[in-house]
Design an enzyme around this catalytic site. Structure first.
Site, PDB file in Angstrom:
ATOM      1  N   LYS A 180      43.515  43.693  56.065  1.00  0.00           N
ATOM      2  CA  LYS A 180      42.936  43.650  54.714  1.00  0.00           C
ATOM      3  C   LYS A 180      41.581  42.980  54.844  1.00  0.00           C
ATOM      4  CE  LYS A 180      42.182  41.555  51.316  1.00  0.00           C
ATOM      5  NZ  LYS A 180      40.802  41.333  50.850  1.00  0.00           N
ATOM      6  N   GLY A 233      39.617  32.175  56.304  1.00  0.00           N
ATOM      7  CA  GLY A 233      39.003  32.090  54.978  1.00  0.00           C
ATOM      8  C   GLY A 233      38.972  30.662  54.495  1.00  0.00           C
ATOM      9  N   SER A 234      39.061  30.492  53.178  1.00  0.00           N
ATOM     10  CA  SER A 234      38.920  29.160  52.583  1.00  0.00           C
ATOM     11  C   SER A 234      40.225  28.369  52.664  1.00  0.00           C
ATOM     12  CB  SER A 234      38.517  29.307  51.112  1.00  0.00           C
ATOM     13  OG  SER A 234      39.551  29.956  50.412  1.00  0.00           O
ATOM     14  N   GLY A 238      43.970  29.652  52.096  1.00  0.00           N
ATOM     15  CA  GLY A 238      44.870  29.385  53.227  1.00  0.00           C
ATOM     16  C   GLY A 238      46.178  28.755  52.764  1.00  0.00           C
ATOM     17  N   GLU A 255      42.618  29.913  60.083  1.00  0.00           N
ATOM     18  CA  GLU A 255      41.310  29.378  60.491  1.00  0.00           C
ATOM     19  C   GLU A 255      40.509  29.199  59.212  1.00  0.00           C
ATOM     20  OE1 GLU A 255      37.869  29.018  60.654  1.00  0.00           O
ATOM     21  OE2 GLU A 255      37.457  30.798  61.898  1.00  0.00           O
ATOM     22  N   CYS A 289      32.039  29.608  60.137  1.00  0.00           N
ATOM     23  CA  CYS A 289      33.091  28.586  60.093  1.00  0.00           C
ATOM     24  C   CYS A 289      32.738  27.405  60.983  1.00  0.00           C
ATOM     25  CB  CYS A 289      34.422  29.197  60.505  1.00  0.00           C
ATOM     26  SG  CYS A 289      34.325  30.182  61.996  1.00  0.00           S
ATOM     27  N   GLU A 388      32.418  21.707  52.929  1.00  0.00           N
ATOM     28  CA  GLU A 388      31.833  22.899  53.553  1.00  0.00           C
ATOM     29  C   GLU A 388      30.919  23.577  52.532  1.00  0.00           C
ATOM     30  OE1 GLU A 388      34.261  26.524  54.413  1.00  0.00           O
ATOM     31  OE2 GLU A 388      33.562  26.190  56.456  1.00  0.00           O
TER      32      GLU A 388
HETATM   33  O1  TXE Z   1      37.213  32.930  50.558  1.00  0.00           O
HETATM   34  P1  TXE Z   1      38.718  33.445  50.484  1.00  0.00           P
HETATM   35  P2  TXE Z   1      35.944  33.340  49.700  1.00  0.00           P
HETATM   36  C1  TXE Z   1      35.037  29.449  52.771  1.00  0.00           C
HETATM   37  C2  TXE Z   1      33.579  29.143  52.456  1.00  0.00           C
HETATM   38  C3  TXE Z   1      33.337  29.932  51.200  1.00  0.00           C
HETATM   39  C4  TXE Z   1      34.684  29.826  50.511  1.00  0.00           C
HETATM   40  C5  TXE Z   1      34.994  30.915  49.502  1.00  0.00           C
HETATM   41  O2  TXE Z   1      33.444  27.768  52.194  1.00  0.00           O
HETATM   42  O3  TXE Z   1      32.311  29.393  50.410  1.00  0.00           O
HETATM   43  O4  TXE Z   1      35.618  29.875  51.554  1.00  0.00           O
HETATM   44  O5  TXE Z   1      34.905  32.209  50.104  1.00  0.00           O
HETATM   45  C6  TXE Z   1      41.381  37.110  50.920  1.00  0.00           C
HETATM   46  N1  TXE Z   1      46.172  36.135  49.320  1.00  0.00           N
HETATM   47  N2  TXE Z   1      35.178  30.494  53.769  1.00  0.00           N
HETATM   48  O6  TXE Z   1      36.253  33.244  48.253  1.00  0.00           O
HETATM   49  O7  TXE Z   1      39.169  33.553  49.084  1.00  0.00           O
HETATM   50  C7  TXE Z   1      40.038  37.673  50.484  1.00  0.00           C
HETATM   51  O8  TXE Z   1      40.216  38.956  49.887  1.00  0.00           O
HETATM   52  C8  TXE Z   1      45.747  36.728  50.444  1.00  0.00           C
HETATM   53  C9  TXE Z   1      35.323  30.043  55.129  1.00  0.00           C
HETATM   54  O9  TXE Z   1      35.445  34.647  50.176  1.00  0.00           O
HETATM   55  O10 TXE Z   1      39.484  32.568  51.378  1.00  0.00           O
HETATM   56  C10 TXE Z   1      39.303  37.707  51.815  1.00  0.00           C
HETATM   57  O11 TXE Z   1      39.722  38.857  52.547  1.00  0.00           O
HETATM   58  N3  TXE Z   1      44.449  36.919  50.726  1.00  0.00           N
HETATM   59  C11 TXE Z   1      35.695  31.122  56.037  1.00  0.00           C
HETATM   60  C12 TXE Z   1      39.800  36.447  52.517  1.00  0.00           C
HETATM   61  O12 TXE Z   1      41.029  36.099  51.862  1.00  0.00           O
HETATM   62  C13 TXE Z   1      43.531  36.472  49.848  1.00  0.00           C
HETATM   63  C14 TXE Z   1      35.278  32.494  55.777  1.00  0.00           C
HETATM   64  C15 TXE Z   1      38.849  35.240  52.425  1.00  0.00           C
HETATM   65  O13 TXE Z   1      38.644  34.930  51.065  1.00  0.00           O
HETATM   66  C16 TXE Z   1      43.927  35.834  48.649  1.00  0.00           C
HETATM   67  C17 TXE Z   1      35.156  32.796  54.361  1.00  0.00           C
HETATM   68  C18 TXE Z   1      45.306  35.670  48.409  1.00  0.00           C
HETATM   69  N4  TXE Z   1      45.768  35.072  47.303  1.00  0.00           N
HETATM   70  C19 TXE Z   1      35.074  31.800  53.423  1.00  0.00           C
HETATM   71  N5  TXE Z   1      42.804  35.481  47.982  1.00  0.00           N
HETATM   72  C20 TXE Z   1      35.826  30.791  57.501  1.00  0.00           C
HETATM   73  N6  TXE Z   1      36.898  30.077  57.872  1.00  0.00           N
HETATM   74  O14 TXE Z   1      35.023  31.199  58.309  1.00  0.00           O
HETATM   75  C21 TXE Z   1      41.750  35.886  48.725  1.00  0.00           C
HETATM   76  N7  TXE Z   1      42.182  36.502  49.844  1.00  0.00           N
END
Ligand code: TXE
Length: 486
Positions: A180, A233-234, A238, A255, A289, A388
């Site tokens: 996804k 992701g966030s 997470g 991560e 990240c 972050e």
């Molecule tokens: O992250 P999300 P976002 C951090 C960074 C950024 C903040 C927000 O600080 O400003 O997160 O970014 C999927 N169940 N990072 O809103 O929501 C979503 O569709 C399952 C750090 O984009 O975590 C996407 O595919 N999945 C980071 C993925 O999660 C869900 C990289 C990341 O989105 C979901 C990105 C749910 N309930 C952002 N909700 C890193 N570690 O490098 C969302 N998603």
């Protein structure tokens, strides 16, 4: 070359080896952040599409894909890597337009994706179980087996690299994947599926369902047919992913980013350190990240480092991704607002801007641009030094001596990566031991991407390891066989 050749069905899902529209026919608009204009539509997959994808993955495990030997899988994965290299220009342009990444950086991501496939392809038949000496009359051995169906939730900042490190490793161990991608960025995920398909990956071994996190993502992480979840992701998401997985007692790799420090001691080789200090903050416009968003500098060289970093910052240009400037736009207007919120906190909090980059003359008005900004004399307790930001903002913090450096370095909730700059061998070892972080770099930072190097977090940066052979252990499970032969 155009960004979209007609062969890429950008508003479809890829399920069971077929390009199919999402079941309920909904679409999400994708924007080019360099201009703020619409790029194309992508599928808005829902739980129904996830159900189909998980079924297809399970069928693949029961079919041709599950029957392949490790050597056959390895050959196929290596072939996909070669084909990625052949189509680098196409992939780089897709990524540059989709997420605003400067073309050279997008190209490097495509090379990294190929490198993951090359590394994992070569490793496929080199991972094996062990025999264990046991009681008289027994032969005991272990088998390394795939989890089964693996779910991969990928963010928008490094789609190709993260697909390489998670899907690449999972396929290598014989899992069948449901991917996804992020709603802001999914073109290279689709392109990867197309390349894998054309290289002969059996149907159902890889399925891609674009869509929103709260719909398709949540459906995937709570699906009873999924046996392992890899999430990048966030922290907030997470937590939701881990909670959903715990309902089904499914292992999760998380991560979740960081607030990584680079620590510069008085005896450091500052000429060598300088490009690492700056690049690790502004690469991919800071949406990394492992961005080195905190620069800790020992008092004796503090002014020198501030001045030299400032000089480097003033040379940084910001413009459209295809113009290949030092920085492109952020991925979206939403991300720009988040970063601007932090920058206004700096202004109202009386924090000194040491230097900023500059916009190109013909900057498109509606692009998601922010200036790279270097902040100095920041207190380690300020939110700018703890949270972050995920934009091109670095804070410089002075310190006195090793003890204080360690205390500041370990003073956030995160622990993904750290860099230490010192010529003192004893201190190198003490710092490597004392810093709580998944990776430590001594007199370098990032080690060129490090496909081979296990990577993952401590604290709120997450748990589990991706990259390197560790990922192959993570994407497999161990079965112990005790065979009594009398
Ligand atoms: O992250 P999300 P976002 C951090 C960074 C950024 C903040 C927000 O600080 O400003 O997160 O970014 C999927 N169940 N990072 O809103 O929501 C979503 O569709 C399952 C750090 O984009 O975590 C996407 O595919 N999945 C980071 C993925 O999660 C869900 C990289 C990341 O989105 C979901 C990105 C749910 N309930 C952002 N909700 C890193 N570690 O490098 C969302 N998603």
């Amino acid at each position: 070359m155009t960004a979209f050749d007609t062969k890429l069905k950008n508003d479809h899902c890829f399920i069971d080896g077929n390009w199919v529209p999402p079941v309920d026919g909904q679409k999400i608009e994708l924007f080019d952040p360099s201009f703020g204009t619409k790029l194309c539509d992508i599928a808005q997959g829902t739980s129904e599409d996830i159900d189909l994808a998980v079924d297809a993955a399970q069928n693949a495990l029961d079919g041709d894909w599950g029957q392949m030997t490790a050597a056959e899988r390895g050959r196929l994965i290596s072939k996909i890597g070669m084909e990625i290299l052949n189509r680098i220009d196409w992939l780089a342009e897709l990524e540059a337009r989709d997420v605003g990444k400067p073309l050279t950086q997008a190209r490097n991501d495509a090379i990294a994706l190929a490198r993951y496939m090359e590394f994992y392809g070569g490793a496929a038949d080199k991972i094996h179980g062990q025999t264990i000496p046991y009681m008289q009359g027994y032969n005991v051995y272990t088998l390394r087996e795939p989890h089964g169906v693996t779910g991969h939730i990928v963010p928008w900042n490094y789609p190709m690299q993260i697909i390489g490190r998670s899907v690449g490793a999972a396929l290598t161990m014989g899992n069948a994947c449901v991917l996804k991608p992020a709603e802001e960025a999914c073109l290279t995920a689709l392109a990867f599926a197309k390349i894998a398909d054309e290289c002969g990956l059996p149907k159902g071994a890889l399925n891609v369902v674009p869509g929103y996190g709260h719909e398709a993502g949540a459906a995937l992480t709570s699906h009873k047919g999924v046996n392992h979840i890899s999430f990048t992701g966030s922290v907030a998401t997470g937590v939701k992913v881990q909670q959903a997985a715990s309902e089904n007692i499914v292992p999760v790799t998380l991560e979740l980013g960081g607030k990584s420090p680079q620590i510069v001691f008085n005896d450091a080789d500052i000429d060598r350190a300088l490009p690492f200090l700056v690049n690790a903050g502004i690469q991919n416009a800071g949406q990394t990240c492992s961005a080195a968003s905190r620069i800790l500098v020992e008092r004796g060289v503090y002014d020198d480092v501030v001045n030299r970093m400032s000089e480097a910052y003033r040379k940084l240009s910001v413009g459209p991704a295809m113009g290949d400037h030092s920085l492109g736009p952020l991925v979206s207007k939403r991300q720009k607002e988040i970063v601007e919120g932090f920058l206004s906190a700096a202004e109202t909090g009386d924090i000194t801007i040491s230097a900023q980059g500059h916009f190109t003359d013909d900057l498109p008005e509606d692009g998601a641009y922010v200036l790279p900004t270097l902040l100095k004399d920041v207190s380690p307790d300020h939110p700018l030094a703890k949270d972050e930001i995920f934009g091109p903002v670095q804070v410089i913090i002075p310190f006195d001596g090793e003890e204080e450096a360690i205390s500041i370095a370990n003073g956030t909730d995160y622990g993904l990566v750290a860099g230490v700059w010192t010529e003192n061998g004893g201190r190198q070892m003490r710092m490597a031991k004392a810093i709580k972080s998944g990776q430590i770099f001594i007199n370098n930072y990032g080690a060129g991407g490090g496909v081979e190097l296990p990577f993952g977090g401590h604290g709120k940066s997450g748990h589990g390891r991706e990259k390197g052979f560790e990922a192959l252990y993570g994407f497999s499970t161990l079965k112990t066989v005790a065979n009594w032969h009398g």
